[in-house]
Design an enzyme around this catalytic site. Structure first.
Site, PDB file in Angstrom:
ATOM      1  N   CYS A   1       0.844  -1.181   0.000  1.00  0.00           N
ATOM      2  CA  CYS A   1       0.000   0.000   0.000  1.00  0.00           C
ATOM      3  C   CYS A   1       0.888   1.244   0.000  1.00  0.00           C
ATOM      4  O   CYS A   1       2.005   1.218   0.512  1.00  0.00           O
ATOM      5  CB  CYS A   1      -0.873  -0.021   1.257  1.00  0.00           C
ATOM      6  SG  CYS A   1      -1.828   1.477   1.543  1.00  0.00           S
TER       7      CYS A   1
ATOM      8  N   HIS B   1      -8.664  -3.233   2.772  1.00  0.00           N
ATOM      9  CA  HIS B   1      -7.545  -2.529   3.427  1.00  0.00           C
ATOM     10  C   HIS B   1      -7.728  -1.013   3.341  1.00  0.00           C
ATOM     11  O   HIS B   1      -7.629  -0.300   4.343  1.00  0.00           O
ATOM     12  CB  HIS B   1      -6.241  -2.964   2.742  1.00  0.00           C
ATOM     13  CG  HIS B   1      -5.010  -2.264   3.229  1.00  0.00           C
ATOM     14  ND1 HIS B   1      -4.120  -2.845   4.089  1.00  0.00           N
ATOM     15  CD2 HIS B   1      -4.515  -1.027   2.969  1.00  0.00           C
ATOM     16  CE1 HIS B   1      -3.129  -2.000   4.345  1.00  0.00           C
ATOM     17  NE2 HIS B   1      -3.339  -0.889   3.666  1.00  0.00           N
ATOM     18  N   GLU B   2      -8.018  -0.513   2.155  1.00  0.00           N
ATOM     19  CA  GLU B   2      -8.096   0.948   1.967  1.00  0.00           C
ATOM     20  C   GLU B   2      -9.302   1.540   2.700  1.00  0.00           C
ATOM     21  O   GLU B   2      -9.238   2.664   3.213  1.00  0.00           O
ATOM     22  CB  GLU B   2      -8.135   1.286   0.474  1.00  0.00           C
ATOM     23  CG  GLU B   2      -6.914   0.815  -0.318  1.00  0.00           C
ATOM     24  CD  GLU B   2      -5.581   1.302   0.234  1.00  0.00           C
ATOM     25  OE1 GLU B   2      -5.537   2.386   0.840  1.00  0.00           O
ATOM     26  OE2 GLU B   2      -4.578   0.570   0.083  1.00  0.00           O
TER      27      GLU B   2
ATOM     28  N   HIS C   1      -8.336   2.298   6.121  1.00  0.00           N
ATOM     29  CA  HIS C   1      -7.692   3.616   6.251  1.00  0.00           C
ATOM     30  C   HIS C   1      -8.754   4.712   6.309  1.00  0.00           C
ATOM     31  O   HIS C   1      -8.676   5.642   7.118  1.00  0.00           O
ATOM     32  CB  HIS C   1      -6.787   3.898   5.053  1.00  0.00           C
ATOM     33  CG  HIS C   1      -5.476   3.180   5.067  1.00  0.00           C
ATOM     34  ND1 HIS C   1      -4.707   3.030   6.195  1.00  0.00           N
ATOM     35  CD2 HIS C   1      -4.783   2.567   4.066  1.00  0.00           C
ATOM     36  CE1 HIS C   1      -3.598   2.361   5.898  1.00  0.00           C
ATOM     37  NE2 HIS C   1      -3.626   2.067   4.607  1.00  0.00           N
TER      38      HIS C   1
ATOM     39  N   HIS D   1      -1.531   1.427   9.367  1.00  0.00           N
ATOM     40  CA  HIS D   1      -1.023   0.078   9.129  1.00  0.00           C
ATOM     41  C   HIS D   1      -0.767  -0.670  10.431  1.00  0.00           C
ATOM     42  O   HIS D   1      -0.299  -0.109  11.411  1.00  0.00           O
ATOM     43  CB  HIS D   1       0.268   0.140   8.311  1.00  0.00           C
ATOM     44  CG  HIS D   1       0.002   0.452   6.881  1.00  0.00           C
ATOM     45  ND1 HIS D   1       0.862   1.154   6.086  1.00  0.00           N
ATOM     46  CD2 HIS D   1      -1.082   0.163   6.100  1.00  0.00           C
ATOM     47  CE1 HIS D   1       0.349   1.274   4.877  1.00  0.00           C
ATOM     48  NE2 HIS D   1      -0.836   0.691   4.861  1.00  0.00           N
TER      49      HIS D   1
HETATM   50 ZN   LIG Z   1      -2.401   0.866   3.600  1.00  0.00          ZN
END
Ligand SMILES: [Zn+2]
Ligand SMILES: [Zn+2]
Length: 305
Positions: free
Chosen positions: A114, A259-260, A263, A269
């Protein structure tokens, strides 16, 4: 051994150089190079410098950026000057902490990841800015200085697509990812109506796309997303995405979306390699289920009522 060490160093320098060439428009060959054997990579005469290693460590939060852009300092970069940053990288990534660019460290740095940094400075000056990580209790980490979402209904809009991924396929991958986060948070995720601007905007972008984090062409960095309440979730349109079962050359869109979105909800992370919020994910890897570390992390931001 010394010979092997220098070969590994050259390999790392090459990989990092390719990665850092994100401001150069044409990197169409980079994926091919990365997937070749180390020997072939070394034969391809794309050598950089230790300065490129320094830039990699700075970009992903392991080393503070110099206060000025004095390029003459570049020539002063030595492996020993990166000792602390390499050690922190190794510690964070569960590698043997040697402070040197050994084979394990090189291999990890070669793994696609990422684009968001791993460590966010949280105030203070000098080395102390990073000492917080060394005493971290949980493996997950929330962003510092963010404003968590306070609304329950979070809307999203698809801003752009690419020819290889239709709007329908993008929607399906994101819906899958949203369901997992909805199961462990108070949120309902809803696609905004036509013409409305969602809280989250999701799309594919290439190169420099105006948010200060240019994508780097094929390979290396897949995607990035910003902390709340920014809402931007961006995938690199130059990658080979899969919306079904990824081949060994494709990236699983739903895994990266999961995953994004983490965020976009406020998680940084994790240092847990099994966690969805771990920074690295290779081609062909599917990680569509939240792990306990991800769940603990999001619940630390949005506690169950
Ligand atoms: Zn990331
Ligand atoms: Zn972006």
């Amino acid at each position: 051994m010394a010979n092997l060490h220098s070969q590994l160093l050259l390999l790392l320098i090459l990989v990092v150089s390719l990665f850092l060439a994100s401001t150069q428009p044409s990197l169409a060959h980079s994926r091919k190079l990365i997937l070749q054997s180390p020997k072939k990579v070394a034969d391809s005469h794309h050598f950089g410098s230790l300065n490129d290693v320094r830039l990699y460590l700075e970009r992903f939060g392991y080393k503070e950026k110099p206060l000025d852009n004095d390029l003459t300092k570049d020539t002063l970069t030595t492996e020993s000057s990166l000792y602390a940053a390499i050690s922190l990288y190794q510690q964070t990534n569960h590698l043997n902490v040697t402070g040197k660019l050994d084979s394990e460290t090189v291999a990890r740095m070669m793994t696609p990841r990422c684009g968001m940094p791993d460590v966010f400075p949280s105030g203070g000056k000098g080395g102390s800015r990073y000492s917080k990580l060394l005493h971290v209790v949980g493996r997950y980490k929330a962003f510092d200085n963010m404003i968590p979402w306070t609304k329950v209904n979070i809307t999203y809009t698809f801003a752009t697509t690419i020819p290889l991924v239709s709007l329908e396929a993008l929607r399906k991958s994101c819906q899958g990812a949203f369901q997992h986060w909805a199961a462990v948070t108070p949120f309902h995720f809803l696609e905004a109506g036509k013409g409305e601007h969602g809280d989250l905007t999701i799309g594919f972008y290439s190169g420099d796309h105006g948010d200060g984090s240019p994508f780097d062409g094929p390979g290396h960095v897949w995607a990035h997303a910003f902390a709340p309440q920014d809402g931007r979730v961006h995938f690199d349109g130059s990658e080979q995405w899969s919306t079904t079962t990824p081949t060994s050359e494709e990236i699983d869109l739903e895994s990266v979306a999961l995953h994004e979105i983490g965020h976009a909800l406020g998680l940084n992370h994790s240092i847990d390699q099994n966690a969805v919020m771990y920074a690295y994910i290779g081609q062909g890897v599917v990680k569509r289920e939240l792990q306990q570390d991800d769940i603990d992390g999001i619940k630390s931001i949005y506690p169950p009522k």
